[in-house]
Design a protein around this motif. Structure first.
Motif, short mmCIF file in Angstrom:
data_model
loop_
_atom_site.label_atom_id
_atom_site.label_comp_id
_atom_site.label_asym_id
_atom_site.label_seq_id
_atom_site.Cartn_x
_atom_site.Cartn_y
_atom_site.Cartn_z
N LEU A 17 0.75 -1.70 0.24
CA LEU A 17 0.19 0.35 0.24
C LEU A 17 1.11 1.30 -0.43
N ARG A 18 0.42 2.68 -0.52
CA ARG A 18 1.25 3.46 -1.23
C ARG A 18 0.44 4.85 -1.03
N ALA A 19 0.68 6.28 -0.16
CA ALA A 19 -0.30 7.10 -0.40
C ALA A 19 0.56 7.84 -1.93
N ILE A 20 -0.71 8.46 -2.04
CA ILE A 20 -0.60 10.05 -3.15
C ILE A 20 -0.71 11.43 -2.26
N GLY A 21 -1.54 11.16 -1.17
CA GLY A 21 -1.25 12.17 -0.41
C GLY A 21 -2.55 12.71 0.68
N THR A 22 -2.56 13.29 1.77
CA THR A 22 -3.27 13.39 2.43
C THR A 22 -4.93 14.31 1.74
N LEU A 23 -5.98 14.07 2.43
CA LEU A 23 -6.55 14.93 1.40
C LEU A 23 -7.88 15.92 2.30
N TYR A 24 -7.94 14.98 3.47
CA TYR A 24 -8.78 16.21 4.44
C TYR A 24 -8.40 15.28 5.73
N ARG A 25 -8.83 16.26 6.69
CA ARG A 25 -9.55 15.01 8.35
C ARG A 25 -10.65 15.02 8.09
N GLU A 26 -10.65 14.05 9.32
CA GLU A 26 -12.14 13.57 9.12
C GLU A 26 -12.96 13.62 10.75
N SER A 27 -13.68 13.52 11.16
CA SER A 27 -14.56 13.59 12.68
C SER A 27 -15.38 12.52 13.08
N LEU A 84 -33.26 3.02 16.60
CA LEU A 84 -31.61 2.91 16.78
C LEU A 84 -31.83 4.40 18.03
N ASP A 85 -31.08 4.38 19.31
CA ASP A 85 -30.44 5.80 19.49
C ASP A 85 -29.35 6.60 18.53
N ALA A 86 -28.40 5.34 18.56
CA ALA A 86 -27.35 6.55 18.26
C ALA A 86 -26.54 6.20 16.74
N PHE A 87 -25.97 6.33 16.25
CA PHE A 87 -25.19 6.21 15.47
C PHE A 87 -23.41 6.35 15.48
N PHE A 88 -22.49 5.87 14.97
CA PHE A 88 -21.69 6.15 14.94
C PHE A 88 -21.04 6.93 13.38
N PHE A 89 -19.90 7.60 12.69
CA PHE A 89 -20.20 8.18 11.54
C PHE A 89 -18.71 8.77 10.71
N PHE A 90 -17.84 8.44 11.11
CA PHE A 90 -16.95 9.44 10.29
C PHE A 90 -17.33 9.38 9.28
N GLY A 91 -16.22 10.97 9.60
CA GLY A 91 -16.77 11.76 7.68
C GLY A 91 -16.26 13.22 7.94
N GLY A 92 -16.22 14.09 6.73
CA GLY A 92 -14.99 15.31 6.97
C GLY A 92 -16.80 16.29 6.93
N ALA A 93 -16.88 16.99 8.34
CA ALA A 93 -17.75 17.86 8.96
C ALA A 93 -17.39 19.07 7.88
N PRO A 94 -18.92 19.46 7.54
CA PRO A 94 -20.46 19.30 7.45
C PRO A 94 -20.86 17.58 6.83
N VAL A 95 -20.99 16.96 8.24
CA VAL A 95 -21.52 15.88 6.88
C VAL A 95 -23.21 15.83 6.13
N ALA A 111 -8.10 12.03 5.81
CA ALA A 111 -8.84 10.67 4.53
C ALA A 111 -7.50 10.91 3.70
N VAL A 112 -6.83 9.81 3.16
CA VAL A 112 -5.47 9.35 2.15
C VAL A 112 -6.03 9.09 1.09
N LEU A 113 -5.64 9.68 0.13
CA LEU A 113 -5.86 9.02 -1.29
C LEU A 113 -4.65 8.06 -1.90
#
Length: 363
Positions: free
Chosen positions: A145-155, A223-234, A289-291
């Motif tokens: 696995l190799r990276a091209i670059g980081t695109l943004y940060r997810e929360s 459901l009471d709740a859910f988790f989700f990783f995403g760049g805010a605002p989702v 989040a990495v390409l």
């Protein structure tokens, strides 16, 4: 794998002939960019189709992948970049493919069903190091696995109904919670989080839903709740707030701190004030989040793709694209990528002076 989908939402507009406010790094990159960065198809009019692994269509990875496809594609007959046309790689047609997320994307890269993919940095790191699979989170070992670059940060978003009694991680035990879609980076991280907290999956009524399905279940009270990783605002979260009374809650506490300390690419950060009408910043876990691609991809092609991705003429498309990538830039791309840069990407970043001759080659 889901069927390949062409992202048609993004249409190419006439690009600006001159951009203002660029840093010295960006100007250097522009001076070095020559449209193909030395990559020439073997035959005139030859097409090179690339498949970009993203995520569910309801998440951020899919439109971001569509944007990347737009930036790097340059089919025969395209208007030249300096005349307001494509600034991509000659002969390349790249399309976003919907998948289950980071883990699915690594599997697709490994099997050759994908050529490029977006992946959470912590998941990529675990796969490259070959440690995550042994911890039972289902990430295959992948030393190529190799990276091209980081695109943004997810929360990491913890979204809960107002009537659920959940105010944070401290009272999530026994609740009906979606931990993330099978094949997603969200599920990998939430499993690790629950284990670090000493709660484990058995400590909640765990569900494993696609993000849009989880949101619908929360809206219906299933459901009471859910988790989700995403760049805010989702967008999914913002839309759910219009349907039902929900809150984006803090992800904090001793377990979170221990996990951030033990995982090199999970950090503690903040969701900014006002993104979800929140009066104060919301503390949570964050990850890049990495390409990514593999060592099998040709060095010259990867260098050309990286150059096209960060071509100054494409800045306007980032600004008009998904909100997560509006601040993306070549300098930030070389930070937090978790796995070694592909030799072709490394050559590009060195050629424009972003990285020195000595690296970094390893994360």
């Amino acid at each position: 794998m889901s069927k390949t989908r062409m992202n048609t939402a993004m249409t190419r507009r006439a690009l600006l002939a001159r951009l203002s406010g660029w840093s010295a790094v960006a100007l250097a990159a522009g001076a070095a960019w020559t449209g193909g960065q030395g990559f020439t198809p073997a035959r005139a009019q030859e097409l090179n189709f690339l498949r970009i692994g993203t995520g569910r269509t309801s998440g951020a990875y899919f439109p971001v992948g569509g944007l990347i496809g737009t930036l790097v594609s340059n089919p025969p007959g395209s208007r030249p970049c300096d005349r307001g046309g494509s600034c991509g790689v000659p002969g390349v047609i790249a399309v976003a493919q919907s998948t289950g997320g980071s883990v699915d994307n690594l599997a697709g890269l490994g099997s050759g069903q994908l050529d490029l993919a977006i992946c959470q940095a912590d998941v990529a790191y675990g796969a490259y190091r070959g440690v995550a699979e042994g911890e039972g989170v289902g990430v295959p070992a992948f030393d190529g696995l190799r990276a091209i670059g980081t695109l943004y940060r997810e929360s990491l978003h913890l979204v809960a109904r107002a009537d659920s009694g959940i105010t944070g991680l401290q009272n999530i035990a026994g609740k009906r919670v979606s931990l993330g879609d099978v094949g997603s980076g969200t599920l990998v991280s939430t499993r690790l989080l629950l284990e670090t907290m000493g709660l484990g999956e058995a400590g909640v009524q765990a569900n494993y839903d696609q993000p849009n399905i989880a949101a619908d279940k929360v809206a219906r009270g299933e459901l009471d709740a859910f988790f989700f990783f995403g760049g805010a605002p989702v967008a999914l979260v913002s839309e759910l707030r219009q349907r039902v009374d929900v809150s984006v809650l803090p992800v904090e506490g001793e377990g979170v701190e221990r996990l951030a300390q033990s995982s090199p690419y999970l950090t503690i950060g903040l969701i900014e004030t006002g993104l979800y009408d929140n009066p104060l910043p919301i503390p949570t876990l964050q990850v890049g989040a990495v390409l990514v691609t593999t060592l099998k991809m040709d060095d010259a092609l990867v260098k050309a793709l990286t150059a096209a991705l960060w071509a100054p003429q494409n800045r306007i498309l980032f600004e008009q694209g998904p909100p997560q990538t509006r601040l993306a830039n070549a300098l930030a791309a070389t930070q937090g990528h978790a796995v070694p840069l592909h030799p072709g990407a490394l050559r590009y970043y060195r050629s424009v002076g972003i990285l020195g001759r000595s690296g970094p080659m390893t994360p």
